[in-house]
Scaffold this active site. Structure first.
Site, PDB file in Angstrom:
ATOM      1  N   ASP A   9      50.956  61.375 -42.162  1.00  0.00           N
ATOM      2  CA  ASP A   9      50.290  61.907 -40.972  1.00  0.00           C
ATOM      3  C   ASP A   9      48.816  61.528 -41.028  1.00  0.00           C
ATOM      4  O   ASP A   9      48.298  61.138 -42.081  1.00  0.00           O
ATOM      5  CB  ASP A   9      50.438  63.430 -40.904  1.00  0.00           C
ATOM      6  CG  ASP A   9      49.767  64.027 -39.663  1.00  0.00           C
ATOM      7  OD1 ASP A   9      50.151  63.639 -38.544  1.00  0.00           O
ATOM      8  OD2 ASP A   9      48.852  64.851 -39.801  1.00  0.00           O
ATOM      9  N   SER A  10      48.123  61.703 -39.908  1.00  0.00           N
ATOM     10  CA  SER A  10      46.688  61.435 -39.858  1.00  0.00           C
ATOM     11  C   SER A  10      45.897  62.475 -40.635  1.00  0.00           C
ATOM     12  O   SER A  10      44.713  62.280 -40.897  1.00  0.00           O
ATOM     13  CB  SER A  10      46.216  61.430 -38.403  1.00  0.00           C
ATOM     14  OG  SER A  10      46.419  62.711 -37.818  1.00  0.00           O
ATOM     15  N   TYR A  41      43.481  60.517 -35.325  1.00  0.00           N
ATOM     16  CA  TYR A  41      43.919  59.202 -34.845  1.00  0.00           C
ATOM     17  C   TYR A  41      43.871  59.113 -33.319  1.00  0.00           C
ATOM     18  O   TYR A  41      43.820  58.024 -32.756  1.00  0.00           O
ATOM     19  CB  TYR A  41      45.361  58.932 -35.290  1.00  0.00           C
ATOM     20  CG  TYR A  41      45.529  58.475 -36.731  1.00  0.00           C
ATOM     21  CD1 TYR A  41      44.476  58.465 -37.641  1.00  0.00           C
ATOM     22  CD2 TYR A  41      46.783  58.043 -37.172  1.00  0.00           C
ATOM     23  CE1 TYR A  41      44.648  58.044 -38.955  1.00  0.00           C
ATOM     24  CE2 TYR A  41      46.970  57.621 -38.491  1.00  0.00           C
ATOM     25  CZ  TYR A  41      45.911  57.626 -39.373  1.00  0.00           C
ATOM     26  OH  TYR A  41      46.092  57.202 -40.670  1.00  0.00           O
ATOM     27  N   CYS A  72      53.372  62.031 -37.237  1.00  0.00           N
ATOM     28  CA  CYS A  72      52.151  61.990 -36.426  1.00  0.00           C
ATOM     29  C   CYS A  72      52.564  61.424 -35.078  1.00  0.00           C
ATOM     30  O   CYS A  72      53.142  60.336 -35.011  1.00  0.00           O
ATOM     31  CB  CYS A  72      51.117  61.087 -37.096  1.00  0.00           C
ATOM     32  SG  CYS A  72      49.669  60.699 -36.077  1.00  0.00           S
ATOM     33  N   GLU A 151      42.004  70.693 -38.929  1.00  0.00           N
ATOM     34  CA  GLU A 151      41.557  69.988 -40.138  1.00  0.00           C
ATOM     35  C   GLU A 151      40.403  70.712 -40.839  1.00  0.00           C
ATOM     36  O   GLU A 151      40.242  70.594 -42.051  1.00  0.00           O
ATOM     37  CB  GLU A 151      41.122  68.555 -39.788  1.00  0.00           C
ATOM     38  CG  GLU A 151      42.277  67.637 -39.420  1.00  0.00           C
ATOM     39  CD  GLU A 151      43.159  67.266 -40.610  1.00  0.00           C
ATOM     40  OE1 GLU A 151      42.672  67.275 -41.751  1.00  0.00           O
ATOM     41  OE2 GLU A 151      44.354  66.976 -40.383  1.00  0.00           O
ATOM     42  N   CYS A 183      51.669  67.074 -30.871  1.00  0.00           N
ATOM     43  CA  CYS A 183      50.868  66.680 -32.031  1.00  0.00           C
ATOM     44  C   CYS A 183      51.305  67.605 -33.151  1.00  0.00           C
ATOM     45  O   CYS A 183      51.400  68.824 -32.935  1.00  0.00           O
ATOM     46  CB  CYS A 183      49.373  66.835 -31.737  1.00  0.00           C
ATOM     47  SG  CYS A 183      48.327  66.582 -33.203  1.00  0.00           S
ATOM     48  N   HIS A 185      49.777  68.702 -35.542  1.00  0.00           N
ATOM     49  CA  HIS A 185      48.745  69.686 -35.906  1.00  0.00           C
ATOM     50  C   HIS A 185      48.889  70.977 -35.088  1.00  0.00           C
ATOM     51  O   HIS A 185      48.478  72.048 -35.542  1.00  0.00           O
ATOM     52  CB  HIS A 185      47.339  69.128 -35.653  1.00  0.00           C
ATOM     53  CG  HIS A 185      46.860  68.140 -36.674  1.00  0.00           C
ATOM     54  ND1 HIS A 185      47.319  66.844 -36.721  1.00  0.00           N
ATOM     55  CD2 HIS A 185      45.957  68.268 -37.675  1.00  0.00           C
ATOM     56  CE1 HIS A 185      46.699  66.212 -37.714  1.00  0.00           C
ATOM     57  NE2 HIS A 185      45.885  67.047 -38.311  1.00  0.00           N
TER      58      HIS A 185
END
Length: 269
Positions: A9-10, A41, A72, A151, A183, A185
């Site tokens: 993943d990013s 990304y 991702c 993040e 996404c 996330h």
């Protein structure tokens, strides 16, 4: 021996997929790579995302995994077919599983998609949804502020709730009954997104469906791990290992206690 499932993943978003893999397939070993040094990304060009994804896959192949999971959405949208053409093992993305889950849940036929700028611009979800169900109405919204919230570990803060509420305002005007968290996330922000969208909108995370697809592919290939040993998982990140480990341990909780874990910060570029 080709014994691990490699997940990339990013950043930390792919941990939402890892959590489902560990829940559904507790006997499987997972090797995870989060490109935290280069996240997000979403705003990057497709060429950059393909390059980064190739670099990570090249790094992960040294462990001889039996499958690669591109956890991702941005990388799935632009790099999935490229990676499939470069390796001989199965490569699974997160967009098709998420689309199937949305089609299963929608009642009114109007589906919302929130994602990074790159994912929304690619229209990958729209194509995946309409390929199966052409009559669907798709409403998409890019949410570039969401990944940095996750993040940085702020996903449970009041600031995150307010940011999510304001960001989702344009999509709340539509008669959605289903919203794809486009996404990996975004499941970290589930509480804030649910609050922002209201109780009548079902939130769709591709993680559960992706784990089911992983299970089905491994079963058909006769590659499911035996339950006679405890897997040792490996987690890699390219950026701050302290924040990465903190978020991973908080998100995966009991799964971290069940199996030994190795943490590393490699150099891949």
């Amino acid at each position: 021996m080709h014994n691990a499932i490699a997940v990339l993943d990013s950043g930390v978003g792919g941990l939402t997929v890892v959590k489902e893999v560990l829940r559904q397939l507790p006997q499987e070993k997972v090797i995870y790579f989060g490109d935290t040094a280069r996240t997000p990304y979403g705003p990057r060009s497709p060429e950059e995302v393909v390059l980064f994804t190739r670099q990570i896959v090249d790094y992960l192949t040294q462990f001889e995994p039996k499958m690669i999971v591109i956890a991702c959405n941005t990388a799935t949208a632009v790099a999935l077919e490229d990676i499939r053409s470069r390796v001989e093992i199965p490569v699974v993305g997160v967009i098709a599983p998420g689309a199937r889950a949305a089609i299963k849940h929608t009642r009114r036929g109007t589906v919302g998609v929130i994602g990074t700028e790159g994912t929304v611009k690619s229209r990958a979800y729209e194509y995946a949804l309409k390929e199966i169900s052409p009559q669907l109405e798709i409403v998409s919204l890019a949410c570039p502020t969401f990944v940095p919230l996750v993040e940085s570990g702020q996903f449970l803060s009041d600031h995150a709730k307010e940011t999510v509420r304001i960001t989702l305002e344009p999509i709340r005007r539509f008669p959605l009954d289903c919203l794809i968290l486009g996404c990996t996330h975004y499941p970290f922000l589930t509480g804030a997104i649910r609050e922002g969208m209201g109780p009548d909108v079902t939130l769709i995370s591709s993680a559960e469906e992706t784990a089911r697809e992983i299970s089905a592919i491994l079963y058909h290939r006769g590659q499911l791990a035996k339950a006679d040993r405890t897997p040792v998982h490996q987690f890699f990140c390219s950026g701050d290992p302290v924040m990465f480990k903190q978020i991973a341990c908080a998100w995966l909780e009991k799964y971290m206690d069940a199996s030994p874990v190795v943490w590393q910060v490699p150099t891949i570029v």
